[in-house]
Enzyme design. Sequence first.
Site, mmCIF file in Angstrom:
data_model
loop_
_atom_site.group_PDB
_atom_site.id
_atom_site.type_symbol
_atom_site.label_atom_id
_atom_site.label_comp_id
_atom_site.label_asym_id
_atom_site.label_seq_id
_atom_site.Cartn_x
_atom_site.Cartn_y
_atom_site.Cartn_z
ATOM 1 N N ASP A 164 0.803 -1.227 0.000
ATOM 2 C CA ASP A 164 0.000 0.000 0.000
ATOM 3 C C ASP A 164 0.841 1.285 0.000
ATOM 4 O O ASP A 164 1.511 1.591 0.998
ATOM 5 C CB ASP A 164 -0.936 0.038 1.213
ATOM 6 C CG ASP A 164 -1.729 -1.253 1.402
ATOM 7 O OD1 ASP A 164 -1.192 -2.338 1.106
ATOM 8 O OD2 ASP A 164 -2.875 -1.167 1.875
ATOM 9 N N GLU A 167 -3.947 1.820 -2.961
ATOM 10 C CA GLU A 167 -5.249 2.214 -2.388
ATOM 11 C C GLU A 167 -5.176 3.379 -1.415
ATOM 12 O O GLU A 167 -6.212 3.937 -1.076
ATOM 13 C CB GLU A 167 -5.922 1.018 -1.709
ATOM 14 C CG GLU A 167 -5.278 0.646 -0.392
ATOM 15 C CD GLU A 167 -6.267 0.158 0.671
ATOM 16 O OE1 GLU A 167 -7.462 0.099 0.411
ATOM 17 O OE2 GLU A 167 -5.798 -0.149 1.773
ATOM 18 N N ASN A 168 -3.976 3.727 -0.927
ATOM 19 C CA ASN A 168 -3.873 4.819 0.055
ATOM 20 C C ASN A 168 -3.008 5.974 -0.451
ATOM 21 O O ASN A 168 -2.552 6.799 0.349
ATOM 22 C CB ASN A 168 -3.291 4.307 1.375
ATOM 23 C CG ASN A 168 -4.048 3.143 1.944
ATOM 24 O OD1 ASN A 168 -3.537 2.033 2.013
ATOM 25 N ND2 ASN A 168 -5.284 3.370 2.329
ATOM 26 N N HIS A 178 -10.426 0.825 -0.057
ATOM 27 C CA HIS A 178 -10.502 2.266 -0.341
ATOM 28 C C HIS A 178 -10.560 2.571 -1.846
ATOM 29 O O HIS A 178 -10.310 3.708 -2.251
ATOM 30 C CB HIS A 178 -9.281 2.989 0.251
ATOM 31 C CG HIS A 178 -9.279 3.018 1.755
ATOM 32 N ND1 HIS A 178 -10.106 3.838 2.481
ATOM 33 C CD2 HIS A 178 -8.565 2.312 2.665
ATOM 34 C CE1 HIS A 178 -9.901 3.655 3.775
ATOM 35 N NE2 HIS A 178 -8.967 2.722 3.915
ATOM 36 N N HIS A 226 -6.368 -8.758 0.187
ATOM 37 C CA HIS A 226 -6.429 -7.487 0.909
ATOM 38 C C HIS A 226 -7.378 -7.640 2.096
ATOM 39 O O HIS A 226 -8.598 -7.673 1.931
ATOM 40 C CB HIS A 226 -6.929 -6.406 -0.054
ATOM 41 C CG HIS A 226 -6.764 -5.014 0.455
ATOM 42 N ND1 HIS A 226 -5.590 -4.322 0.312
ATOM 43 C CD2 HIS A 226 -7.609 -4.186 1.119
ATOM 44 C CE1 HIS A 226 -5.727 -3.118 0.842
ATOM 45 N NE2 HIS A 226 -6.945 -3.020 1.352
ATOM 46 N N HIS A 273 -3.031 -4.367 3.102
ATOM 47 C CA HIS A 273 -4.063 -3.699 3.928
ATOM 48 C C HIS A 273 -3.604 -3.398 5.355
ATOM 49 O O HIS A 273 -4.017 -2.388 5.914
ATOM 50 C CB HIS A 273 -5.367 -4.508 3.972
ATOM 51 C CG HIS A 273 -6.457 -3.898 4.816
ATOM 52 N ND1 HIS A 273 -7.140 -2.765 4.438
ATOM 53 C CD2 HIS A 273 -6.975 -4.266 6.025
ATOM 54 C CE1 HIS A 273 -8.048 -2.469 5.376
ATOM 55 N NE2 HIS A 273 -7.966 -3.362 6.344
ATOM 56 N N HIS A 323 -0.435 -2.826 6.444
ATOM 57 C CA HIS A 323 0.599 -1.787 6.419
ATOM 58 C C HIS A 323 1.853 -2.107 7.241
ATOM 59 O O HIS A 323 2.683 -1.219 7.443
ATOM 60 C CB HIS A 323 0.042 -0.424 6.863
ATOM 61 C CG HIS A 323 -0.931 0.179 5.892
ATOM 62 N ND1 HIS A 323 -1.199 1.521 5.835
ATOM 63 C CD2 HIS A 323 -1.686 -0.382 4.918
ATOM 64 C CE1 HIS A 323 -2.092 1.765 4.890
ATOM 65 N NE2 HIS A 323 -2.409 0.612 4.330
HETATM 66 FE FE FE2 Z 1 -7.175 -1.443 2.773
HETATM 67 FE FE FE2 Z 2 -4.065 0.163 2.959
#
Ligand code: FE2
Ligand code: FE2
Length: 271
Positions: free
Chosen positions: A8, A39-40, A68, A153, A178, A180
């Site tokens: 991510d 996604e982030n 996200h 994820h 997801h 991190h």
């Molecule tokens: Fe996520």
């Molecule tokens: Fe994430």
Amino acid sequence: MRILFLGDVMGRAGRTAVADRLPSLRADWKLDAVVVNGENASSGRGLNGNQARALLEAGADVVTLGDHAFDQRDMMQVIEQEPRILRPINYAKSAPGRGWRIYEIAGRRLLVAQVLGQVFMSRTYDDPFSAIDQVLAAHPLGRAVDACLIDIHCEATSEKMAMGHFCDGRASVVVGTHTHVPTADACLLPKGTAFQSDAGMCGDYDSVIGMEKTEPMRRFITGMTRDRFEPAGGEATLCGLFVETDDTTGRAIRVAQVRQGGRLAQAGPEA
Ligand SMILES: [Fe+2]
Ligand SMILES: [Fe+2]
């Protein structure tokens, strides 16, 4: 085939690290394909079109998303026009875009799919195992495709490990995203699938999972909210997984954790 997966990408710090480091990693490690979870990338909340293009220009062949996926509204259109972006396969049935595709990269067919898990997630998604089973059953590794990467994820390491074993021998790589934080379990599973429970994020680790630490700490310590979460801005560590596959069977023959730059202990494939 030499594949790099990056976890991510978190805010500006993560985007900067990808732009600064990925081009030279592609050359130094002779990478054939790069898959990046984005996604982030927009301040921790989804990915917009411009930032997606920047990740692709830096050397990503495919960008995956996550829960996200559509936090940035333009992604609803962008994902319909840009086949190199994937959202989870078991997202809402009405969602735009797709959850898997086969990419022609370096003369090989690479299948990439992303799926959301169900345990401890904020909403319920369709069964991830049957969704992935359908794709894998239709595309046998080493015959219909030359390599196959699954991004699982979700929160729970148990669900990620179960997905790894479920795909063992049928996918080249199963890698978690997801949470991190990179897990120290990168390995080759018995039937030849490379696996890591979580790739970790590409973000600043002087943080709480990528967010500037003051506000999340306040909420944990006092139970009270004062400010928005904002991504931490220090130097990011690029985190992920390097995998080399056998071009005949599609199975993984080598796996190495990747941590480049920033605060974490450094790691990467041996030359
Ligand atoms: Fe996520
Ligand atoms: Fe994430």
